[in-house]
Design a protein around this motif. Sequence first.
Motif, PDB file in Angstrom:
ATOM      1  N   ARG A  43       0.822  -1.220   0.000  1.00  0.00           N
ATOM      2  CA  ARG A  43       0.000   0.000   0.000  1.00  0.00           C
ATOM      3  C   ARG A  43       0.854   1.268   0.000  1.00  0.00           C
ATOM      4  O   ARG A  43       0.368   2.344  -0.341  1.00  0.00           O
ATOM      5  N   GLN A  44       2.123   1.139   0.393  1.00  0.00           N
ATOM      6  CA  GLN A  44       3.024   2.313   0.383  1.00  0.00           C
ATOM      7  C   GLN A  44       3.559   2.601  -1.015  1.00  0.00           C
ATOM      8  O   GLN A  44       4.256   3.584  -1.218  1.00  0.00           O
ATOM      9  N   ASN A  45       3.241   1.717  -1.963  1.00  0.00           N
ATOM     10  CA  ASN A  45       3.630   1.909  -3.361  1.00  0.00           C
ATOM     11  C   ASN A  45       5.143   2.063  -3.535  1.00  0.00           C
ATOM     12  O   ASN A  45       5.615   3.045  -4.107  1.00  0.00           O
ATOM     13  N   THR A  84       6.616  -4.096  -7.498  1.00  0.00           N
ATOM     14  CA  THR A  84       7.435  -2.887  -7.404  1.00  0.00           C
ATOM     15  C   THR A  84       8.084  -2.608  -8.751  1.00  0.00           C
ATOM     16  O   THR A  84       8.085  -3.466  -9.632  1.00  0.00           O
ATOM     17  N   THR A  85       8.667  -1.426  -8.885  1.00  0.00           N
ATOM     18  CA  THR A  85       9.354  -1.081 -10.129  1.00  0.00           C
ATOM     19  C   THR A  85      10.636  -1.887 -10.295  1.00  0.00           C
ATOM     20  O   THR A  85      10.938  -2.390 -11.368  1.00  0.00           O
ATOM     21  N   VAL A 127       9.649   3.436   5.445  1.00  0.00           N
ATOM     22  CA  VAL A 127       9.489   3.994   4.097  1.00  0.00           C
ATOM     23  C   VAL A 127      10.482   5.140   3.957  1.00  0.00           C
ATOM     24  O   VAL A 127      10.480   6.069   4.764  1.00  0.00           O
ATOM     25  N   ILE A 128      11.344   5.054   2.958  1.00  0.00           N
ATOM     26  CA  ILE A 128      12.370   6.079   2.755  1.00  0.00           C
ATOM     27  C   ILE A 128      12.172   6.709   1.378  1.00  0.00           C
ATOM     28  O   ILE A 128      12.208   6.009   0.360  1.00  0.00           O
ATOM     29  N   ASP A 129      11.965   8.004   1.371  1.00  0.00           N
ATOM     30  CA  ASP A 129      11.859   8.732   0.104  1.00  0.00           C
ATOM     31  C   ASP A 129      13.173   9.449  -0.155  1.00  0.00           C
ATOM     32  O   ASP A 129      13.603  10.272   0.659  1.00  0.00           O
TER      33      ASP A 129
END
Length: 274
Positions: A63-65, A97-98, A262-264
């Motif tokens: 769900r965090q994409n 995922t990508t 989650v790391i952006d």
Amino acid sequence: APPRSLAALSTGWYLAHHVWTTNYTIETPKKIKDLRIVLFADSHIGTTFDTRGFAEHISEMQRQNPDIVLVAGDFVDDGTTRQQMIEACRALGSLQTTYGVYFAFGNHDKGYHDPAARGFTGDDLITELKKNNVKVLQDENTLIDNRFYIIGRKDFSEILRGNPRQSMNELLQNLNKEKFSIILDHQPNDYNNQTDAEADLVLSGHTHGGQLFPLNKVGEWIGANDKTYGYEKRKQTNFIVTSGLSDWAIKFKTGTKSEFVVIDIKYNNSPSSQ
């Protein structure tokens, strides 16, 4: 008073068994398009949740994409059964995922006991991970999308088992320094070398966030760990230690909580990000 200790224990039970999402944003002057990483470590399958519980955590990660999912060791435990291991690998393989899912070993993944007792070896784990398109990195790197590297280290416990592992300089020396480097290193205990080698981001677990208050910094006090939990920056190197998705023999956390991260990562060329 008994009620107070009961409250502490039930809080500890909740903190260990409920999983939070922790977010970080890291800016870099290196030309990287926005990248979203989901990181988890220390799932120790079978300790605080079964494989159905793990599959629910995987759904939450989905769900965090994420663009990529990174596993920083201790995916399984000495008590994980072969069937649980197979099902957990399958759940991991279900992530969309990508760039895929990458795995580095922790100290429990290969098992400390006779493999016959557990029913599988470290090699069996690799086989199942690969079957589910999870890429296993043991002192290896991979360049993704010509933008960033994932480097998976052998665990520090390999040295104790009499097996060599490469130094950070050896792992990074032939890589293009203009590209962002992400290190998976289960135990957070090589910060000076990682800073000197100019790694960009180092991701670890192992400490369980310190697990039990007030002893949660004992790993730092005795010099076993450079950090117990959270984010730190030294020169250009960003460090994150996650408290982990689950728990080990003690099924309580009072100094921390269970999480995935989650790391952006964002490109920012202003002087403050350098």
